[in-house]
Design an enzyme around this catalytic site. Structure first.
Site, mmCIF file in Angstrom:
data_model
loop_
_atom_site.group_PDB
_atom_site.id
_atom_site.type_symbol
_atom_site.label_atom_id
_atom_site.label_comp_id
_atom_site.label_asym_id
_atom_site.label_seq_id
_atom_site.Cartn_x
_atom_site.Cartn_y
_atom_site.Cartn_z
ATOM 1 N N HIS A 124 0.926 -1.037 -0.055
ATOM 2 C CA HIS A 124 -0.143 -0.133 -0.034
ATOM 3 C C HIS A 124 0.888 1.364 -0.022
ATOM 4 C CE1 HIS A 124 -2.834 2.789 1.592
ATOM 5 N NE2 HIS A 124 -3.809 2.244 1.281
ATOM 6 N N ASP A 202 2.697 -4.726 7.969
ATOM 7 C CA ASP A 202 1.422 -3.811 7.843
ATOM 8 C C ASP A 202 0.259 -4.764 8.027
ATOM 9 O OD1 ASP A 202 -0.675 -2.651 6.862
ATOM 10 O OD2 ASP A 202 0.228 -1.967 4.845
ATOM 11 N N GLN A 205 -4.944 -5.515 7.212
ATOM 12 C CA GLN A 205 -5.996 -6.330 6.451
ATOM 13 C C GLN A 205 -5.889 -7.803 7.046
ATOM 14 O OE1 GLN A 205 -8.282 -5.313 4.461
ATOM 15 N NE2 GLN A 205 -7.217 -3.653 3.417
ATOM 16 N N LYS A 228 -11.007 -0.362 9.983
ATOM 17 C CA LYS A 228 -11.129 -1.676 9.307
ATOM 18 C C LYS A 228 -11.396 -2.869 10.272
ATOM 19 C CE LYS A 228 -7.521 -0.405 5.866
ATOM 20 N NZ LYS A 228 -8.275 0.138 4.590
ATOM 21 N N CYS A 372 -4.720 2.437 -3.638
ATOM 22 C CA CYS A 372 -3.461 2.786 -3.163
ATOM 23 C C CYS A 372 -2.359 1.830 -3.118
ATOM 24 C CB CYS A 372 -3.590 2.917 -1.602
ATOM 25 S SG CYS A 372 -4.895 4.524 -1.300
#
Ligand code: PMP
Length: 422
Positions: A124, A202, A205, A228, A372
């Site tokens: 991202h 990261d 997700q 999220k 992104c």
């Protein structure tokens, strides 16, 4: 008794019960942001109706309660990711800010000219641009893990070949927001450690969708955004090993992050407060804590199992709509660590934006664009894609509505092109 996921959970999410363009809303844009359950809406509302006050500043009753609830939220996030201590959880605005924090504190102090930072082509922008800025300041070299030849996931052999004694940091996406592939974090951590590099993951997700346990993940830092994982927007967290956080200089200066301030110099509070300058997003942080606690109550193993099921159904039905549909990322079952319940796709001959506009007319919310991840789309050879992403409240019936609307969309454009829609 455990709450069933899918349809029985929908009553907890008031926003889902509405029509869009005259059709029942089918919300499949969860990778961009999730909806919020009543417990989170109630936590936000309770903060403003019962005890709103600034935190860490007053001795009066409201301030004491607000401080207590804010620190409880930090503890709930810590429990959610199994952090050994809530002092390892820094409350920030979002994952983007968390990555910039690490780049501007640890990065500025530890990255020198010629040092190497390993990222990937699937990151991202939030995990690309902060390191580009750092590299421009320091003369560090950025290296990017490429995709496997079938372009569905990161090439772990290539990753290994990039490692060297010059590698100071590896910063990778745990679950790709476009490909859906899940990183073998344990392997990456072991390889990074072997060359003395730090590892940032990261987890935007992954934290919402699967158990994430920082004691076994192997990362030095993880980042995630509350919005999220059923929490409010405007808040997220950085988790880091405590000794590491303690070794990091502050980034933003101001109130709340200090020990003592003199006119020419100051001393700083220990982490996490050292990194929380200024009045935080108080109600939002409390909402994030409520979301973390609620998800933990559902059971992240169950969340993951449900999403594997609906994600596989989504992938398979989508791939079968037409030979013109290409779904990106690994086939379910072909990524060793699994696959997220999202599917980015294109229909040959159609623009992703046109596809999502027509889906919206059928009440189906999907995202289109580069998500992104422009460099990744260049690797895939397309400027953009459409993406359907499911969460715990989505149902197989909604996947059916989406797939049928997509088939209608393809037919509509075919008719337009052949002139029969006039
Ligand atoms: N990384 C990944 C993998 C993401 O999916 C996102 C959100 N799209 C981000 C980082 C950035 O999150 P935020 O905008 O909340 O900082």
């Amino acid at each position: 008794s455990q709450v069933a996921l899918g349809a029985p959970l929908r009553s907890e999410f008031p926003i889902l019960d509405q029509e869009v363009n005259g059709r029942p809303l089918v919300y499949l844009d969860n990778a961009a942001t999730s909806q919020k359950p009543r417990v989170v809406l109630d936590a936000l509302s309770r903060c403003y109706t019962e005890y709103n006050a600034n935190v860490h500043r007053g001795v009066h009753a409201l301030s004491a309660r607000a401080t207590n609830e804010y620190e409880e939220a930090r503890a709930k996030v810590a429990t959610f990711i199994n952090a050994p201590s809530s002092r390892e959880v820094v409350i920030v605005r979002n994952a983007t800010e968390a990555i910039n924090l690490v780049a501007n504190t640890w990065g500025s102090a530890n990255i020198k000219q010629g040092d190497e930072i390993i990222l990937s082509v699937a990151e991202h922008h939030a995990n690309l641009v902060p390191w580009q800025l750092l590299a421009a300041r320091t003369g560090a070299v950025l290296r990017h893990v490429r995709l496997t030849p079938d372009k569905t996931q990161l090439d772990m052999d290539h990753f290994r070949s990039l490692l060297s004694p010059r590698t100071r940091l590896v910063s990778l996406v745990h679950v790709s927001n476009v490909l859906g592939c899940v990183l073998d974090a344990a392997y990456v951590a072991e390889q990074a450690r072997a060359v003395g590099a730090k590892l940032l993951l990261d987890c935007c997700q992954s934290v919402p969708h699967m158990p994430v346990d920082v004691t076994s993940l192997g990362a030095d830092w993880i980042v995630a955004s509350s919005h999220k994982f059923c929490g409010p927007s405007g808040v997220g967290f950085l988790w880091g090993r405590y000794e590491l956080l303690e070794s990091m200089e502050p980034w933003m200066g101001g109130g709340e992050m200090i020990a003592d301030v003199y006119l020419d110099a100051s001393t700083y509070a220990p982490p996490p407060m050292r990194f929380e300058a200024g009045t935080p997003a108080i109600a939002e942080a409390i909402g994030m804590g409520a979301a973390a606690e609620w998800l933990r109550g559902l059971g992240m193993d169950r969340v993951h199992a449900y999403e594997e099921e609906i994600g596989t159904y989504l992938y398979e039905r989508l791939a079968a709509v037409s030979p013109r549909v290409s779904v990106y990322g690994p086939r379910p079952g072909s990524c060793p660590r699994g696959r997220a319940s999202l599917a980015a796709f294109n229909v040959a001959g159609l623009h992703a934006t046109d596809v999502s506009t027509l889906l919206d007319m059928a009440g189906v919310a999907v995202r289109s664009g580069h998500h992104c991840a422009q460099p990744l789309h260049r690797e895939l050879g397309v400027p953009a894609s459409a993406r359907a992403s499911a969460y715990i409240y989505n149902t197989a019936g909604e996947v059916d509505v989406f797939v049928e609307a997509l088939a209608d969309t393809i037919k509509f454009f075919d008719d337009v092109h052949s002139g029969s829609a006039a």
